[in-house]
Scaffold this motif. Structure first.
Motif, mmCIF file in Angstrom:
data_model
loop_
_atom_site.group_PDB
_atom_site.id
_atom_site.type_symbol
_atom_site.label_atom_id
_atom_site.label_comp_id
_atom_site.label_asym_id
_atom_site.label_seq_id
_atom_site.Cartn_x
_atom_site.Cartn_y
_atom_site.Cartn_z
ATOM 1 N N LYS A 152 6.455 -7.627 -11.229
ATOM 2 C CA LYS A 152 7.350 -6.524 -11.600
ATOM 3 C C LYS A 152 8.516 -7.077 -12.410
ATOM 4 N N ARG A 153 8.685 -6.561 -13.610
ATOM 5 C CA ARG A 153 9.805 -6.889 -14.497
ATOM 6 C C ARG A 153 10.046 -8.394 -14.657
ATOM 7 N N GLY A 154 8.998 -9.144 -14.889
ATOM 8 C CA GLY A 154 9.137 -10.557 -15.180
ATOM 9 C C GLY A 154 9.165 -11.476 -13.971
ATOM 10 N N HIS A 155 8.954 -10.951 -12.771
ATOM 11 C CA HIS A 155 8.981 -11.761 -11.554
ATOM 12 C C HIS A 155 7.771 -11.437 -10.690
ATOM 13 N N VAL A 156 7.350 -12.402 -9.871
ATOM 14 C CA VAL A 156 6.247 -12.212 -8.931
ATOM 15 C C VAL A 156 6.843 -12.076 -7.540
ATOM 16 N N TYR A 157 6.414 -11.046 -6.809
ATOM 17 C CA TYR A 157 6.930 -10.764 -5.475
ATOM 18 C C TYR A 157 5.793 -10.766 -4.460
ATOM 19 N N ASP A 158 6.112 -11.144 -3.223
ATOM 20 C CA ASP A 158 5.184 -11.081 -2.096
ATOM 21 C C ASP A 158 5.765 -10.165 -1.041
ATOM 22 N N THR A 159 4.900 -9.381 -0.408
ATOM 23 C CA THR A 159 5.327 -8.513 0.678
ATOM 24 C C THR A 159 4.158 -8.316 1.633
ATOM 25 N N VAL A 160 4.480 -7.952 2.865
ATOM 26 C CA VAL A 160 3.475 -7.575 3.853
ATOM 27 C C VAL A 160 3.763 -6.137 4.232
ATOM 28 N N SER A 161 2.779 -5.274 4.045
ATOM 29 C CA SER A 161 2.999 -3.859 4.269
ATOM 30 C C SER A 161 1.670 -3.142 4.438
ATOM 31 N N LYS A 162 1.750 -1.902 4.889
ATOM 32 C CA LYS A 162 0.588 -1.024 4.936
ATOM 33 C C LYS A 162 0.628 -0.109 3.716
ATOM 34 N N ILE A 163 -0.525 0.375 3.339
ATOM 35 C CA ILE A 163 -0.602 1.291 2.200
ATOM 36 C C ILE A 163 -0.541 2.721 2.727
ATOM 37 N N LYS A 164 0.406 3.454 2.208
ATOM 38 C CA LYS A 164 0.548 4.860 2.598
ATOM 39 C C LYS A 164 -0.375 5.751 1.777
ATOM 40 N N LYS A 165 -0.498 5.446 0.468
ATOM 41 C CA LYS A 165 -1.286 6.295 -0.415
ATOM 42 C C LYS A 165 -1.888 5.460 -1.537
ATOM 43 N N ILE A 166 -3.137 5.725 -1.843
ATOM 44 C CA ILE A 166 -3.800 5.123 -3.000
ATOM 45 C C ILE A 166 -4.035 6.253 -3.999
ATOM 46 N N ASP A 167 -3.310 6.213 -5.121
ATOM 47 C CA ASP A 167 -3.387 7.251 -6.148
ATOM 48 C C ASP A 167 -4.300 6.763 -7.271
ATOM 49 N N THR A 227 3.291 1.896 -0.782
ATOM 50 C CA THR A 227 3.282 1.177 0.486
ATOM 51 C C THR A 227 4.074 1.943 1.533
ATOM 52 N N SER A 228 3.994 1.476 2.773
ATOM 53 C CA SER A 228 4.672 2.160 3.873
ATOM 54 C C SER A 228 6.188 2.103 3.749
ATOM 55 N N ASP A 229 6.721 1.168 2.978
ATOM 56 C CA ASP A 229 8.167 1.121 2.741
ATOM 57 C C ASP A 229 8.542 1.780 1.413
ATOM 58 N N ASP A 230 7.717 2.726 0.966
ATOM 59 C CA ASP A 230 7.942 3.564 -0.228
ATOM 60 C C ASP A 230 8.109 2.775 -1.519
ATOM 61 N N MET A 231 7.380 1.695 -1.651
ATOM 62 C CA MET A 231 7.365 0.927 -2.888
ATOM 63 C C MET A 231 6.100 1.321 -3.654
ATOM 64 N N THR A 232 6.248 1.634 -4.932
ATOM 65 C CA THR A 232 5.118 2.020 -5.773
ATOM 66 C C THR A 232 4.712 0.830 -6.635
ATOM 67 N N ILE A 233 3.414 0.485 -6.589
ATOM 68 C CA ILE A 233 2.897 -0.664 -7.335
ATOM 69 C C ILE A 233 1.720 -0.187 -8.178
ATOM 70 N N ASN A 234 1.765 -0.462 -9.470
ATOM 71 C CA ASN A 234 0.657 -0.123 -10.366
ATOM 72 C C ASN A 234 -0.518 -1.061 -10.107
ATOM 73 N N PHE A 235 -1.732 -0.554 -10.300
ATOM 74 C CA PHE A 235 -2.923 -1.381 -10.117
ATOM 75 C C PHE A 235 -2.873 -2.618 -11.008
#
Length: 98
Positions: free
Chosen positions: A58-73, A81-89
């Motif tokens: 995201k925006r020039g940086h690589v991030y790691d997180t542990v989370s559940k997926i709330k919705k797959i659009d 994700t469960s913490d309301d973060m939106t990630i593009n495929f």
């Protein structure tokens, strides 16, 4: 960047220099292999509310997180994700069951 260090004392230039430092830390989007893309797809297809280790770009940086997926659009090609973060495929670099 060392030659600009004395100007960091000036308040007006401080924010500009900080922005320049942040821009220098940015990287290009890493590419993933076909095998990794297939593994990500397999995990998303067979997902059943378990924790996932997610690595994304995201925006020039690589991030790691542990989370559940709330919705797959699938239409907009995003996951929420469960913490309301939106990630593009396209930004997904790695998925693993945690």
């Amino acid at each position: 960047m060392k030659k600009w260090a004395p100007y960091k004392a000036l308040v007006e230039q401080y924010s500009c220099l900080e922005g320049t430092y942040e821009d220098n830390k940015k990287i290009e989007r890493p590419s993933i292999s076909q095998d990794v893309a297939e593994e990500i797809n397999e995990i998303l297809v067979n997902y059943h509310d378990q924790d996932l280790k997610i690595r994304f770009f995201k925006r020039g940086h690589v991030y790691d997180t542990v989370s559940k997926i709330k919705k797959i659009d699938i239409v907009n090609k995003k996951i929420v994700t469960s913490d309301d973060m939106t990630i593009n495929f396209i930004d997904l670099l790695y998925l693993e069951n945690y």
